[in-house]
Design an enzyme around this catalytic site. Sequence first.
Site: not given
Ligand code: COA
Length: 445
Positions: A83, A120, A244
Amino acid sequence: MNSVGIDAVAVHAGKLRLDLAETFAPAMDEDPGKYTKGLGLHASSFPDVEEDIVTMGANAAHKLMERKGLTPEDIGRIDVATESAFDNAKPVSTYIAGCLEEVFEDDFHHANKGERKFACISGTQSLDDAYNWIRAGRHRGRAALVIATDTALYARGDAGEATQGAGAVAMLIAEDPDLVEMSLEQGFGSADETDFLKPNQQFPSVDGKRSVQVYLARMREALADYESVAGQTHPDQFEYIPFHTPFPGMVRKAALFGYRHMIRDTDIEETVATDIGRQPRIEEFDDESQYHDAVREYMDALKETDAYGEWYDRAIEPTLDIARHVGNWYTGSVHVARASALRRAREEDIDMAGKQLLVGSYGSGAQAEIHAETVQENWTDEIDALDIDEQLTERRDITFEEYEEIHDVHNHDKEADIDAFTTPSEEFVRDGPGPMDERTYRYVE
Ligand code: COA
């Protein structure tokens, strides 16, 4: 008909390493625990200045062909799943074939070449295409080369920046495979979703939180569809379940949903019921939201049971060993998860021959696919030949400032002219632009 599946696998990781807890988190003013504990990631791999999807794919394919003693005449098709393509007409497989023809005497003029796109999941779809081509008997005894290659980069400042990565997985699909046989049965969960897309743009527009929910919904549909043809699944049936892996935390969520589904109406549900009760059934509730609350409560309790913990440590955790240190490779990620699990089996001296894997692939937009694989007698030779540990150790660590530079180098809209951080040896690298401003490549001895 002989069995068909993956005969060999080779990987090429981007040659740079960004430490997420020590380098990226402090620069973003974030707690390192978000990466190591929340997302489950320690580092991302990045392509050096002279690397891109073609060089990574060609390097993985070259290694695979050399090791298996193949020449271009042995290959009847080359499919690239990506992609991150930079050309809307000429498929990446032609660029890769051009590279390989520099180092092999023969050419690939009689190989069918293409490029697959569905976020993916297209790596797995390319395996399907190869499988179908062989089972249809159109392959003339030849094998297919499937190459999943991506630079999974997000726009600076996007939440997805935390989960970046770059690398390629080359797989040889053949009759009587040495690594795994793929099942005829497969299940799909597919719907028109707008969780992650790149409408004529390099970096994705992402609704990250929604993409997590869409992943889970489509995976659940695919599992039900798989069971409709293969019969009900049971957690003890599969030695490993590679999913994945955009980041290991995503798999942690998917695994819990999968386990709850697989133990329903089984001995395991009865055993854990003494501590946490039976799973809520929708027909027992008048109100749907009460049912969903009860399911959430049950899942929270299930996660803490010994039965779930032991299953997770055995069947899921080993699939994440590599992902934790390389980040998301998009089309290659589920194939990295399979290799990771089999590598762990080798380390722990587990006899995998004849054992089953359940493979869960996913692509945003969105589609999930589930099929089973049976590990073959010669699997140890294939896994012993993986040089992923050496590649990961040899990566060059980059500072945050260097990360900013390398992100600009790979940004199609920016002009960034910096020296490579590593010195190439026995590999394909990018060369200057050609007469039509096309990308060109050369092999460095
Ligand atoms: N200690 C432990 N865990 C922590 C933490 C800390 N200090 N700070 C944050 N976390 C946890 C959060 O609780 C969350 O876990 P949960 O989802 O089980 O609640 C995780 O870490 C991620 O934190 P979050 O604040 O949600 O991160 P984010 O707002 O930056 O977004 C994604 C995370 C995945 C949405 C973002 O990285 C993204 O958009 N990724 C691309 C899209 C993707 O990969 N999608 C997946 C499907 S293909």
